[in-house]
Motif scaffolding. Structure first.
Motif, mmCIF file in Angstrom:
data_model
loop_
_atom_site.group_PDB
_atom_site.id
_atom_site.type_symbol
_atom_site.label_atom_id
_atom_site.label_comp_id
_atom_site.label_asym_id
_atom_site.label_seq_id
_atom_site.Cartn_x
_atom_site.Cartn_y
_atom_site.Cartn_z
ATOM 1 N N LEU A 88 0.580 -0.919 -0.012
ATOM 2 C CA LEU A 88 0.278 -0.047 -0.375
ATOM 3 C C LEU A 88 0.942 1.191 -0.220
ATOM 4 O O LEU A 88 0.657 1.953 -0.799
ATOM 5 C CB LEU A 88 -0.546 0.303 1.565
ATOM 6 C CG LEU A 88 -2.188 -1.451 1.081
ATOM 7 C CD1 LEU A 88 -2.859 -1.038 2.749
ATOM 8 C CD2 LEU A 88 -2.896 -0.564 0.105
ATOM 9 N N ASP A 89 1.641 1.769 0.349
ATOM 10 C CA ASP A 89 2.932 2.362 0.643
ATOM 11 C C ASP A 89 3.819 2.496 -0.940
ATOM 12 O O ASP A 89 3.087 3.562 -0.787
ATOM 13 C CB ASP A 89 4.112 2.566 1.624
ATOM 14 C CG ASP A 89 3.548 1.560 3.247
ATOM 15 O OD1 ASP A 89 2.302 3.135 3.652
ATOM 16 O OD2 ASP A 89 4.240 1.386 4.008
ATOM 17 N N GLU A 90 4.019 2.113 -1.417
ATOM 18 C CA GLU A 90 4.549 1.722 -2.703
ATOM 19 C C GLU A 90 3.418 2.367 -3.300
ATOM 20 O O GLU A 90 3.256 3.368 -4.826
ATOM 21 C CB GLU A 90 4.669 0.284 -3.612
ATOM 22 C CG GLU A 90 5.467 0.317 -4.335
ATOM 23 C CD GLU A 90 5.992 -1.055 -4.843
ATOM 24 O OE1 GLU A 90 5.701 -2.117 -6.273
ATOM 25 O OE2 GLU A 90 6.562 -2.134 -3.778
ATOM 26 N N LEU A 91 2.068 1.653 -3.521
ATOM 27 C CA LEU A 91 0.742 1.962 -4.254
ATOM 28 C C LEU A 91 0.671 3.799 -3.766
ATOM 29 O O LEU A 91 0.568 4.270 -4.907
ATOM 30 C CB LEU A 91 -0.208 1.088 -4.263
ATOM 31 C CG LEU A 91 -0.367 0.095 -4.934
ATOM 32 C CD1 LEU A 91 -1.319 -0.966 -4.667
ATOM 33 C CD2 LEU A 91 -0.092 -0.236 -5.974
ATOM 34 N N LEU A 92 0.459 3.886 -2.497
ATOM 35 C CA LEU A 92 0.167 5.426 -2.606
ATOM 36 C C LEU A 92 1.457 6.541 -3.371
ATOM 37 O O LEU A 92 1.181 7.660 -2.849
ATOM 38 C CB LEU A 92 0.427 5.997 -0.938
ATOM 39 C CG LEU A 92 -1.629 4.926 -0.585
ATOM 40 C CD1 LEU A 92 -1.686 4.686 0.426
ATOM 41 C CD2 LEU A 92 -2.357 5.545 -1.476
ATOM 42 N N ARG A 93 2.880 6.286 -2.899
ATOM 43 C CA ARG A 93 4.073 6.917 -3.500
ATOM 44 C C ARG A 93 3.442 7.303 -4.829
ATOM 45 O O ARG A 93 4.213 7.987 -5.610
ATOM 46 C CB ARG A 93 5.172 6.464 -3.098
ATOM 47 C CG ARG A 93 5.239 6.355 -1.619
ATOM 48 C CD ARG A 93 6.881 5.817 -1.596
ATOM 49 N NE ARG A 93 7.015 4.863 -1.768
ATOM 50 C CZ ARG A 93 7.052 3.878 -1.143
ATOM 51 N NH1 ARG A 93 7.085 3.758 0.340
ATOM 52 N NH2 ARG A 93 7.818 1.808 -1.694
ATOM 53 N N GLU A 94 2.557 6.462 -6.256
ATOM 54 C CA GLU A 94 2.892 6.977 -7.207
ATOM 55 C C GLU A 94 1.889 8.029 -6.930
ATOM 56 O O GLU A 94 1.037 8.325 -6.640
ATOM 57 C CB GLU A 94 1.834 5.538 -7.802
ATOM 58 C CG GLU A 94 3.029 4.691 -8.625
ATOM 59 C CD GLU A 94 3.876 4.440 -8.653
ATOM 60 O OE1 GLU A 94 3.656 5.262 -10.096
ATOM 61 O OE2 GLU A 94 4.718 3.539 -8.428
ATOM 62 N N PRO A 95 2.600 8.780 -8.712
ATOM 63 C CA PRO A 95 0.697 9.888 -8.517
ATOM 64 C C PRO A 95 -0.234 10.081 -8.613
ATOM 65 O O PRO A 95 -0.677 10.215 -8.392
ATOM 66 C CB PRO A 95 1.955 10.404 -9.596
ATOM 67 C CG PRO A 95 3.498 9.494 -10.495
ATOM 68 C CD PRO A 95 2.970 8.958 -9.402
ATOM 69 N N ASP A 96 -0.230 8.896 -9.246
ATOM 70 C CA ASP A 96 -1.622 8.295 -9.803
ATOM 71 C C ASP A 96 -1.626 6.909 -9.030
ATOM 72 O O ASP A 96 -1.857 5.575 -9.877
ATOM 73 C CB ASP A 96 -2.421 8.205 -10.971
ATOM 74 C CG ASP A 96 -3.482 7.539 -11.754
ATOM 75 O OD1 ASP A 96 -4.373 7.443 -10.220
ATOM 76 O OD2 ASP A 96 -4.005 8.125 -12.510
ATOM 77 N N SER A 97 -2.245 6.671 -7.470
ATOM 78 C CA SER A 97 -2.233 6.059 -6.446
ATOM 79 C C SER A 97 -3.469 4.569 -7.730
ATOM 80 O O SER A 97 -3.238 3.709 -7.403
ATOM 81 C CB SER A 97 -2.725 5.715 -6.093
ATOM 82 O OG SER A 97 -3.760 6.628 -5.258
#
Length: 166
Positions: A110-119
């Motif tokens: 989840l941390d990795e996905l939420l770091r993306e500009p468009d999660s």
């Protein structure tokens, strides 16, 4: 009393262990409050409805079927070992990668996905890739965990979406 085997003494030890555990998880000192109130107080919750939501979450989390760590606690406690030893057995089982270790992987995902500009897009791409999607697809609950439905229903009732949000 830590090694007590008499029922009344074990009950006192269990209450003490529960108070310590809840206080530790809440980041506060033990008190004679019910668990949901101690957590709510530590979190600064004043709203009675939110306090009941915390209680609901705790009750539903306690109803956790017979997973490996729960089974380990029951086996050790069944030998009349101390409650501390039973908890150690449960914690040992929980440390494995298929229990609490899985929660750590879900958090990292989840941390990795939420770091993306468009999660949202990143999440869809992750799912489409066939990569592990931790926290979903439990074999015991192919149609979803019924406890989650209760929590989601409570949330929808307690905090309905405003017309401004989509």
């Amino acid at each position: 009393t830590a090694l007590a085997v008499e029922p009344a003494a074990r009950l006192r030890v269990a209450a003490r262990v529960l108070r310590l555990l809840v206080a530790t998880l809440a980041g506060t000192t033990p008190a004679g409050l019910p668990a949901h109130r101690l957590i709510g107080k530590a979190w600064g919750v004043r709203d009675r409805r939110i306090m009941e939501g915390i209680r609901l979450g705790l009750v539903l989390s306690a109803d956790h079927e017979l997973n490996a760590s729960t089974f380990a606690v029951r086996v050790v406690a069944g030998t009349r070992a101390s409650l501390y030893m039973a908890l150690i057995g449960g914690l040992a089982a929980m440390s494995g990668p298929l229990q609490a270790g899985l929660s750590e992987r879900a958090t990292a995902m989840l941390d990795e996905l939420l770091r993306e500009p468009d999660s949202g897009t990143a999440t869809l791409r992750h799912h489409a890739s066939g990569a592990a999607f931790y926290g979903f697809g439990h074999l015991l609950y192919p149609d979803g965990d019924p406890r989650a439905r209760l929590l989601l229903d409570w949330l929808a009732d307690a905090a309905p979406r405003s017309k401004e949000r989509v």
